[in-house]
Design a protein around this motif. Structure first.
Motif, PDB file in Angstrom:
ATOM      1  N   LYS A  71       0.904  -1.292   0.071  1.00 48.04           N
ATOM      2  CA  LYS A  71      -0.025   0.043   0.136  1.00 48.04           C
ATOM      3  C   LYS A  71       0.859   1.326  -0.004  1.00 48.04           C
ATOM      4  O   LYS A  71       0.579   2.291  -0.671  1.00 48.04           O
ATOM      5  CB  LYS A  71      -0.955  -0.097   1.195  1.00 48.04           C
ATOM      6  N   LEU A  72       2.046   1.231   0.784  1.00 49.40           N
ATOM      7  CA  LEU A  72       2.658   2.526   0.778  1.00 49.40           C
ATOM      8  C   LEU A  72       3.289   2.616  -0.199  1.00 49.40           C
ATOM      9  O   LEU A  72       3.743   3.674  -0.876  1.00 49.40           O
ATOM     10  CB  LEU A  72       3.860   2.185   2.259  1.00 49.40           C
ATOM     11  N   LEU A  73       4.155   1.767  -0.893  1.00 49.64           N
ATOM     12  CA  LEU A  73       4.748   1.684  -2.168  1.00 49.64           C
ATOM     13  C   LEU A  73       3.935   2.016  -3.251  1.00 49.64           C
ATOM     14  O   LEU A  73       4.207   2.873  -4.182  1.00 49.64           O
ATOM     15  CB  LEU A  73       5.388   0.315  -2.728  1.00 49.64           C
ATOM     16  N   ALA A  74       2.699   1.614  -3.303  1.00 51.23           N
ATOM     17  CA  ALA A  74       1.562   2.129  -4.320  1.00 51.23           C
ATOM     18  C   ALA A  74       1.634   3.575  -4.216  1.00 51.23           C
ATOM     19  O   ALA A  74       1.180   4.251  -5.240  1.00 51.23           O
ATOM     20  CB  ALA A  74       0.560   1.553  -4.152  1.00 51.23           C
ATOM     21  N   ARG A  75       1.666   4.180  -3.061  1.00 47.31           N
ATOM     22  CA  ARG A  75       1.408   5.714  -2.777  1.00 47.31           C
ATOM     23  C   ARG A  75       2.988   6.333  -3.143  1.00 47.31           C
ATOM     24  O   ARG A  75       3.076   7.706  -3.164  1.00 47.31           O
ATOM     25  CB  ARG A  75       1.098   6.109  -1.752  1.00 47.31           C
ATOM     26  N   GLY A  76       3.748   5.793  -3.756  1.00 43.95           N
ATOM     27  CA  GLY A  76       5.140   6.282  -3.819  1.00 43.95           C
ATOM     28  C   GLY A  76       5.981   6.691  -2.620  1.00 43.95           C
ATOM     29  O   GLY A  76       6.788   7.465  -2.820  1.00 43.95           O
ATOM     30  N   ILE A  77       5.660   5.911  -1.511  1.00 41.00           N
ATOM     31  CA  ILE A  77       6.238   5.993  -0.446  1.00 41.00           C
ATOM     32  C   ILE A  77       7.507   5.170  -0.510  1.00 41.00           C
ATOM     33  O   ILE A  77       7.147   3.896  -0.377  1.00 41.00           O
ATOM     34  CB  ILE A  77       5.681   6.082   0.961  1.00 41.00           C
ATOM     35  N   PRO A  78       8.645   5.566  -0.182  1.00 43.04           N
ATOM     36  CA  PRO A  78       9.833   4.576  -0.082  1.00 43.04           C
ATOM     37  C   PRO A  78       9.633   3.897   1.302  1.00 43.04           C
ATOM     38  O   PRO A  78       9.064   4.408   2.459  1.00 43.04           O
ATOM     39  CB  PRO A  78      11.174   5.325   0.129  1.00 43.04           C
ATOM     40  N   LYS A 124       5.336  16.637  11.162  1.00 44.96           N
ATOM     41  CA  LYS A 124       4.201  15.722  10.910  1.00 44.96           C
ATOM     42  C   LYS A 124       4.543  14.203  11.067  1.00 44.96           C
ATOM     43  O   LYS A 124       5.765  14.029  11.000  1.00 44.96           O
ATOM     44  CB  LYS A 124       3.664  15.785   9.533  1.00 44.96           C
ATOM     45  N   GLY A 125       3.682  13.479  11.108  1.00 44.89           N
ATOM     46  CA  GLY A 125       4.198  11.928  11.362  1.00 44.89           C
ATOM     47  C   GLY A 125       2.749  11.319  11.443  1.00 44.89           C
ATOM     48  O   GLY A 125       1.932  11.660  11.968  1.00 44.89           O
ATOM     49  N   ARG A 126       3.097  10.023  10.982  1.00 44.31           N
ATOM     50  CA  ARG A 126       1.936   8.937  11.416  1.00 44.31           C
ATOM     51  C   ARG A 126       2.536   7.817  12.062  1.00 44.31           C
ATOM     52  O   ARG A 126       3.613   7.073  11.432  1.00 44.31           O
ATOM     53  CB  ARG A 126       1.344   8.310  10.036  1.00 44.31           C
ATOM     54  N   ILE A 173      -4.730  -0.689  15.312  1.00 51.61           N
ATOM     55  CA  ILE A 173      -5.543  -1.556  14.349  1.00 51.61           C
ATOM     56  C   ILE A 173      -5.728  -2.833  15.026  1.00 51.61           C
ATOM     57  O   ILE A 173      -4.623  -3.404  15.605  1.00 51.61           O
ATOM     58  CB  ILE A 173      -5.198  -1.725  13.057  1.00 51.61           C
ATOM     59  N   GLY A 174      -6.862  -3.345  15.400  1.00 51.23           N
ATOM     60  CA  GLY A 174      -6.992  -4.674  16.210  1.00 51.23           C
ATOM     61  C   GLY A 174      -7.804  -5.737  15.064  1.00 51.23           C
ATOM     62  O   GLY A 174      -8.837  -5.809  15.152  1.00 51.23           O
ATOM     63  N   ALA A 212      -7.183  -0.416   6.121  1.00 54.67           N
ATOM     64  CA  ALA A 212      -7.190   0.459   7.288  1.00 54.67           C
ATOM     65  C   ALA A 212      -6.027   1.248   7.795  1.00 54.67           C
ATOM     66  O   ALA A 212      -6.089   2.373   8.032  1.00 54.67           O
ATOM     67  CB  ALA A 212      -7.875  -0.460   8.629  1.00 54.67           C
ATOM     68  N   ALA A 213      -4.809   0.343   7.561  1.00 53.72           N
ATOM     69  CA  ALA A 213      -3.509   1.247   7.618  1.00 53.72           C
ATOM     70  C   ALA A 213      -3.436   2.270   6.893  1.00 53.72           C
ATOM     71  O   ALA A 213      -2.791   3.418   7.156  1.00 53.72           O
ATOM     72  CB  ALA A 213      -2.332   0.241   7.730  1.00 53.72           C
ATOM     73  N   ASP A 214      -3.772   1.997   5.711  1.00 56.52           N
ATOM     74  CA  ASP A 214      -3.400   3.058   4.540  1.00 56.52           C
ATOM     75  C   ASP A 214      -4.285   4.404   5.116  1.00 56.52           C
ATOM     76  O   ASP A 214      -3.934   5.522   4.639  1.00 56.52           O
ATOM     77  CB  ASP A 214      -4.204   2.534   3.334  1.00 56.52           C
ATOM     78  N   PHE A 215      -5.543   4.257   5.508  1.00 62.40           N
ATOM     79  CA  PHE A 215      -6.147   5.564   5.939  1.00 62.40           C
ATOM     80  C   PHE A 215      -5.535   6.229   7.034  1.00 62.40           C
ATOM     81  O   PHE A 215      -5.410   7.343   7.040  1.00 62.40           O
ATOM     82  CB  PHE A 215      -7.662   5.206   6.237  1.00 62.40           C
ATOM     83  N   PHE A 216      -5.229   5.522   8.172  1.00 63.55           N
ATOM     84  CA  PHE A 216      -4.113   6.071   9.387  1.00 63.55           C
ATOM     85  C   PHE A 216      -3.038   6.706   8.787  1.00 63.55           C
ATOM     86  O   PHE A 216      -2.716   7.603   9.489  1.00 63.55           O
ATOM     87  CB  PHE A 216      -4.112   5.078  10.224  1.00 63.55           C
ATOM     88  N   LEU A 217      -2.622   6.129   7.879  1.00 67.43           N
ATOM     89  CA  LEU A 217      -1.076   6.693   7.410  1.00 67.43           C
ATOM     90  C   LEU A 217      -1.433   7.831   6.410  1.00 67.43           C
ATOM     91  O   LEU A 217      -0.251   8.375   6.128  1.00 67.43           O
ATOM     92  CB  LEU A 217      -0.373   5.596   6.754  1.00 67.43           C
ATOM     93  N   SER A 218      -2.447   8.164   6.152  1.00 69.91           N
ATOM     94  CA  SER A 218      -2.657   9.258   5.015  1.00 69.91           C
ATOM     95  C   SER A 218      -2.733  10.555   5.646  1.00 69.91           C
ATOM     96  O   SER A 218      -2.832  10.616   6.735  1.00 69.91           O
ATOM     97  CB  SER A 218      -4.030   8.796   4.325  1.00 69.91           C
ATOM     98  N   ASP A 219      -2.454  11.495   4.674  1.00 69.06           N
ATOM     99  CA  ASP A 219      -2.673  12.787   4.928  1.00 69.06           C
ATOM    100  C   ASP A 219      -4.231  13.349   5.366  1.00 69.06           C
ATOM    101  O   ASP A 219      -4.253  14.014   6.441  1.00 69.06           O
ATOM    102  CB  ASP A 219      -2.416  13.796   3.968  1.00 69.06           C
ATOM    103  N   GLY A 220      -5.154  12.484   4.801  1.00 67.00           N
ATOM    104  CA  GLY A 220      -6.413  12.826   5.132  1.00 67.00           C
ATOM    105  C   GLY A 220      -6.763  12.379   6.653  1.00 67.00           C
ATOM    106  O   GLY A 220      -7.808  12.718   7.084  1.00 67.00           O
ATOM    107  N   ALA A 221      -6.038  11.676   7.474  1.00 62.55           N
ATOM    108  CA  ALA A 221      -6.449  11.211   8.647  1.00 62.55           C
ATOM    109  C   ALA A 221      -5.772  12.205   9.844  1.00 62.55           C
ATOM    110  O   ALA A 221      -5.481  11.667  11.036  1.00 62.55           O
ATOM    111  CB  ALA A 221      -6.056   9.930   9.014  1.00 62.55           C
ATOM    112  N   SER A 222      -5.333  13.427   9.542  1.00 68.15           N
ATOM    113  CA  SER A 222      -4.673  14.124  10.419  1.00 68.15           C
ATOM    114  C   SER A 222      -5.370  14.604  11.759  1.00 68.15           C
ATOM    115  O   SER A 222      -5.104  15.101  12.901  1.00 68.15           O
ATOM    116  CB  SER A 222      -4.279  15.458   9.768  1.00 68.15           C
TER     117      SER A 222
END
Length: 242
Positions: A24-31, A122-124, A170-171, A212-222
């Protein structure tokens, strides 16, 4: 500390849930940097750093090296073990090993990531807990540490919010990873009983947790922090507090 090379760190990212989150992270271009005892099961563009998280000195050294070469702005504390046993059969040696991986590694990883996150403003941080945190037989060490993860999440969320850093957990319920399948053959009565106990009548997939992790890691979950999301097919309904 340079933030010119931002990256995500995923512990236990070589297989199962961790590998799905890495994709998921790689698909968003995040190393991505994977910190794991075993190399990835499939070809990946992520960087792999081998480390046994039960080894305190080795874990500190690996994290220091990663933090020196990349600014960790996304952290997924995914590595975990269960050591299932009854209370009478739980050994202190096994308990200490579960604590080292499920709790201590979370703290060390977060400490390694914080300088870059604070510098960036910032950070997640996402940590994988479990529905077992609510209680599960034969899981003395596992349920204790996964409940501990929730305590860390809530505490860190309060401490780090002023720095633009969100912390969530996440549980998962029963997820059909290779480890799960090896212990629970599909046609076994035990596996079928597990499936019948899931309201949606299926096992979860690693991708369910990765979404679920992708949402929490996104900018939109600030504006979301200190939360626990049970991804369990409804198993915690009537069990988890509102």
């Amino acid at each position: 500390m340079s933030i010119e090379k931002p990256a995500a760190l995923v512990t236990g990212g070589s297989r199962g849930i961790g590998a799905a989150i890495v994709q998921k992270l790689l698909a968003r271009g995040i190393p991505v940097v994977i910190l794991d005892r075993e190399a990835p099961a499939e070809q990946t563009d992520a960087r792999f750093v081998r480390c046994d998280l039960t080894d305190l000195a080795a874990t500190k050294a690996a994290l220091a090296e990663i933090a020196a070469t990349n600014a960790i702005l996304w952290l997924v504390n995914n590595a975990g073990i269960a050591a299932p046993a009854s209370l009478e059969e739980t050994t202190i040696e096994d308990f200490d090993k579960v604590v080292a991986i499920n709790l201590r590694a979370c703290i060390l990883s977060a400490q390694a990531a914080l300088p870059a996150m604070k510098a960036a403003g910032k950070g997640r941080i996402v940590t994988i807990s479990s529905r077992a945190a609510l209680g599960k037989e034969l899981r003395t060490a596992y349920s204790a540490t996964k409940a501990g993860v929730i305590g860390l999440t809530r505490t860190w969320a309060l401490e780090l919010a002023p720095h633009g850093i969100t912390v969530n957990a996440i549980g998962p319920g029963p997820i059909e990873t290779e480890l799960f399948k090896s212990a629970n053959p599909h046609n076994s009565p035990r596996t079928q009983a597990i499936i019948r106990g899931v309201p949606v009548q299926r096992l979860g997939q690693p991708e369910d947790i990765a979404h679920a992790a992708d949402f929490f890691l996104s900018d939109g979950a600030s504006f979301v922090t200190g939360q626990v999301l049970y991804v369990c097919g409804g198993m915690t309904v009537g069990v988890a507090p509102i």
